[in-house]
Design a protein around this motif. Structure first.
Motif, PDB file in Angstrom:
ATOM      1  N   SER A 404       0.828  -1.202   0.000  1.00  0.00           N
ATOM      2  CA  SER A 404       0.000   0.000   0.000  1.00  0.00           C
ATOM      3  C   SER A 404       0.864   1.255   0.000  1.00  0.00           C
ATOM      4  CB  SER A 404      -0.922  -0.012   1.220  1.00  0.00           C
ATOM      5  OG  SER A 404      -1.743   1.134   1.261  1.00  0.00           O
ATOM      6  N   PHE A 407       2.293   2.541  -3.265  1.00  0.00           N
ATOM      7  CA  PHE A 407       1.387   3.210  -4.204  1.00  0.00           C
ATOM      8  C   PHE A 407       0.792   4.484  -3.596  1.00  0.00           C
ATOM      9  CE2 PHE A 407       1.733  -0.911  -6.105  1.00  0.00           C
ATOM     10  CZ  PHE A 407       1.588  -0.679  -7.472  1.00  0.00           C
ATOM     11  N   SER A 408       1.421   4.970  -2.514  1.00  0.00           N
ATOM     12  CA  SER A 408       0.961   6.199  -1.871  1.00  0.00           C
ATOM     13  C   SER A 408       1.720   7.398  -2.418  1.00  0.00           C
ATOM     14  CB  SER A 408       1.160   6.107  -0.350  1.00  0.00           C
ATOM     15  OG  SER A 408       0.756   7.300   0.282  1.00  0.00           O
ATOM     16  N   SER A 409       1.010   8.511  -2.580  1.00  0.00           N
ATOM     17  CA  SER A 409       1.624   9.760  -3.026  1.00  0.00           C
ATOM     18  C   SER A 409       1.134  10.876  -2.113  1.00  0.00           C
ATOM     19  CB  SER A 409       1.242  10.060  -4.478  1.00  0.00           C
ATOM     20  OG  SER A 409       1.774  11.299  -4.897  1.00  0.00           O
ATOM     21  N   GLY A 417       5.188   2.702  -7.030  1.00  0.00           N
ATOM     22  CA  GLY A 417       3.977   2.420  -7.796  1.00  0.00           C
ATOM     23  C   GLY A 417       3.240   3.685  -8.172  1.00  0.00           C
ATOM     24  N   ALA A 418       3.129   4.621  -7.211  1.00  0.00           N
ATOM     25  CA  ALA A 418       2.456   5.886  -7.496  1.00  0.00           C
ATOM     26  C   ALA A 418       3.232   6.682  -8.542  1.00  0.00           C
ATOM     27  CB  ALA A 418       2.311   6.695  -6.212  1.00  0.00           C
ATOM     28  N   ASP A 425      -2.267   8.469  -6.457  1.00  0.00           N
ATOM     29  CA  ASP A 425      -2.269   7.653  -5.239  1.00  0.00           C
ATOM     30  C   ASP A 425      -3.428   6.657  -5.297  1.00  0.00           C
ATOM     31  OD1 ASP A 425      -2.559   6.620  -2.643  1.00  0.00           O
ATOM     32  OD2 ASP A 425      -1.854   8.461  -1.715  1.00  0.00           O
ATOM     33  N   SER A 427      -3.211   3.881  -3.141  1.00  0.00           N
ATOM     34  CA  SER A 427      -2.847   3.035  -2.002  1.00  0.00           C
ATOM     35  C   SER A 427      -4.043   2.376  -1.316  1.00  0.00           C
ATOM     36  CB  SER A 427      -2.029   3.833  -0.988  1.00  0.00           C
ATOM     37  OG  SER A 427      -2.729   4.977  -0.544  1.00  0.00           O
ATOM     38  N   VAL A 430      -4.958  -0.674  -3.495  1.00  0.00           N
ATOM     39  CA  VAL A 430      -3.899  -1.697  -3.461  1.00  0.00           C
ATOM     40  C   VAL A 430      -3.868  -2.373  -2.099  1.00  0.00           C
ATOM     41  CG1 VAL A 430      -1.408  -2.074  -3.562  1.00  0.00           C
ATOM     42  CG2 VAL A 430      -2.503  -0.569  -5.217  1.00  0.00           C
TER      43      VAL A 430
END
Length: 464
Positions: A404, A407-409, A417-418, A425, A427, A430
């Motif tokens: 997670s 994929f966080s921004s 991932g982000a 984002d 997250s 995901v």
């Protein structure tokens, strides 16, 4: 209930006087909160081409997860974090409970600051800047309004939420009729492309951060007061329906407000231009609407945080004392945000990101176990039986949290991932999906659990 002291044990029979109808209003009022106004504004600002009506519908529908997590609380009368210990084991769950408590206190602080902004503008209208004394006055008024009801207990919260829900819904409809809706909110034609899909997923993720996935970790805290003769379907439907309706309406209002120029963000937080509402009555009505919604949200945060803190410390707590602790910490954090933080929105975004990195994977694992038990046996499994495999679930949770975070921004970091998605984002999606997927694989690999039966005596045992 006003004298309730326990935080870890199962609710007594005489405490279980709540109804599913009351639970519906609890979640309706709690989700129709002005804390969603900056959320909707960020959605509209970052993803202007997203199909907002579709996104808001899907984000609201995720409140079914809150309904599902309510099941074991209703069946066994235990708070959510006590049940969580059966899934992840005592040591890991103490960390989860601590994270949940910090997120609740953090959310209380963020919401408190928004209340202060609005109360300050009501007490001292027409000012571009405010003196220190004016801000501290608004802080004192907001603190009293914010923590008085949670001090009284569950029954007071139900009464306040019922009254608040009616007022909030009326004002939401009135506000929508006075805001010019743009094509992105009323158009039925959606041209799907890669860019549109990324925008939709990004907007949906934001909706989940401040919506359903920010509430799942204390869903059972309220179903545990529901009368035992309520049907399981109604126990699930009440928070799902209340949360769906409240989230849909408030996100629609917040996106419409931002698109119409009715909400602005600056160094001093959130502002609602008076001229936008074309009427002093409507302007003051909106401010009252916003404050009531914020308080309704924080009533639940302040009431539930005692359960998370109790599990973290592994002892029953005086709930009123815990509320005072929250009020003190909330005041300190609010003062920091008001006078020292770079911008309110940065704090808001960082808080949402840190909250969801744990909450989304936890929800995925929790929901799989509950739904799996219902499918296998047609009933909620005794939480004590979940201790089998708790180490594997802890590993799954850790892996899902890392996934997670990737994929966080947010202002603190942008995950790989982000970054690959252009800074979008995702997250929450995901974390939730990865946690649910790995938990499902684990259930299938180990086979159906041995039937443990429903033994209410086990539910009354405090964590050891």
């Amino acid at each position: 209930m006003a004298r309730q002291q326990h935080s870890l044990g199962a609710t007594d029979a005489n405490e279980r006087q709540g109804s599913t109808w009351g639970t519906f209003f609890i979640w309706l009022a709690a989700t129709m909160t002005a804390s969603s106004i900056p959320l909707g504004g960020i959605m509209a600002q970052m993803f202007p081409n997203a199909p907002f009506v579709l996104v808001i519908l899907v984000a609201s529908g995720f409140f079914l997860l809150v309904g599902i997590v309510s099941i074991p609380g209703f069946v066994y009368g235990l708070p959510t974090m006590v049940i969580s210990e059966r899934l992840f084991g005592p040591r890991v769950n103490r960390a989860i409970s601590a994270a949940n408590w910090l997120s609740q206190v953090g959310w209380e602080s963020v919401v408190l600051v928004i209340v202060i902004y609005i109360v300050r503008s009501l007490l001292f209208p027409g000012q571009a800047t405010y003196t220190l004394m004016e801000t501290l006055t608004a802080l004192a008024v907001s603190l009293l309004a914010n923590f008085a009801v949670p001090l009284l207990g569950y029954r007071a919260i139900v009464v306040a939420q019922k009254a608040g829900a009616g007022v909030l819904m009326i004002f939401s409809v009135v506000i929508l009729f006075h805001i010019p809706l743009k094509d992105s909110l009323v158009s039925s034609g959606i041209v799907m492309s890669g860019a549109t899909l990324r925008s939709a997923l990004g907007a949906l993720s934001l909706g989940l951060m401040g919506g359903a996935l920010s509430w799942t970790m204390f869903a059972s805290d309220y179903s545990r007061f529901t009368q035992r003769d309520a049907s399981l379907a109604r126990v699930v439907a009440a928070p799902a329906a209340g949360g769906f309706l409240g989230t849909f309406v408030i996100l629609l209002v917040s996106v419409a407000l931002y698109q119409a120029g009715g909400v602005t963000f600056g160094r001093d937080g959130i502002a609602f231009p008076r001229g936008m509402f074309h009427s002093e009555v409507l302007y003051y009505g909106f401010c009252i609407f916003a404050v009531l919604g914020l308080l309704a949200s924080n009533f639940l945060n302040a009431f539930s945080s005692a359960f998370s803190l109790a599990v973290t410390l592994r002892r029953d707590l005086n709930r009123r004392l815990s509320t005072f602790v929250d009020a003190f910490i909330g005041t300190v954090v609010a003062i920091w945000i008001l006078f020292y933080a770079p911008t309110f929105l940065d704090v808001f975004e960082v808080f949402l990101s840190l909250l969801i990195v744990v909450a989304a994977p936890w929800t995925g694992v929790f929901v799989v176990e509950i739904v799996g038990d219902l499918l296998d046996k047609g009933q909620a499994q005794d939480p004590a039986s979940w201790m089998r495999g708790h180490r594997a679930r802890a590993v799954i949770l850790a892996v899902s949290i890392v996934g997670s975070a990737a994929f966080s921004s947010n202002p603190l970091w942008v995950g790989y991932g982000a970054h690959a998605l252009g800074g979008v984002d995702v997250s929450p999606l995901v974390g939730l999906g990865l946690g649910a997927l790995l938990a499902t694989v684990m259930r299938l690999a180990r086979g159906a659990p041995t039937h443990a039966g429903i033994d209410q005596t086990k539910a009354d045992v405090r964590p050891s």
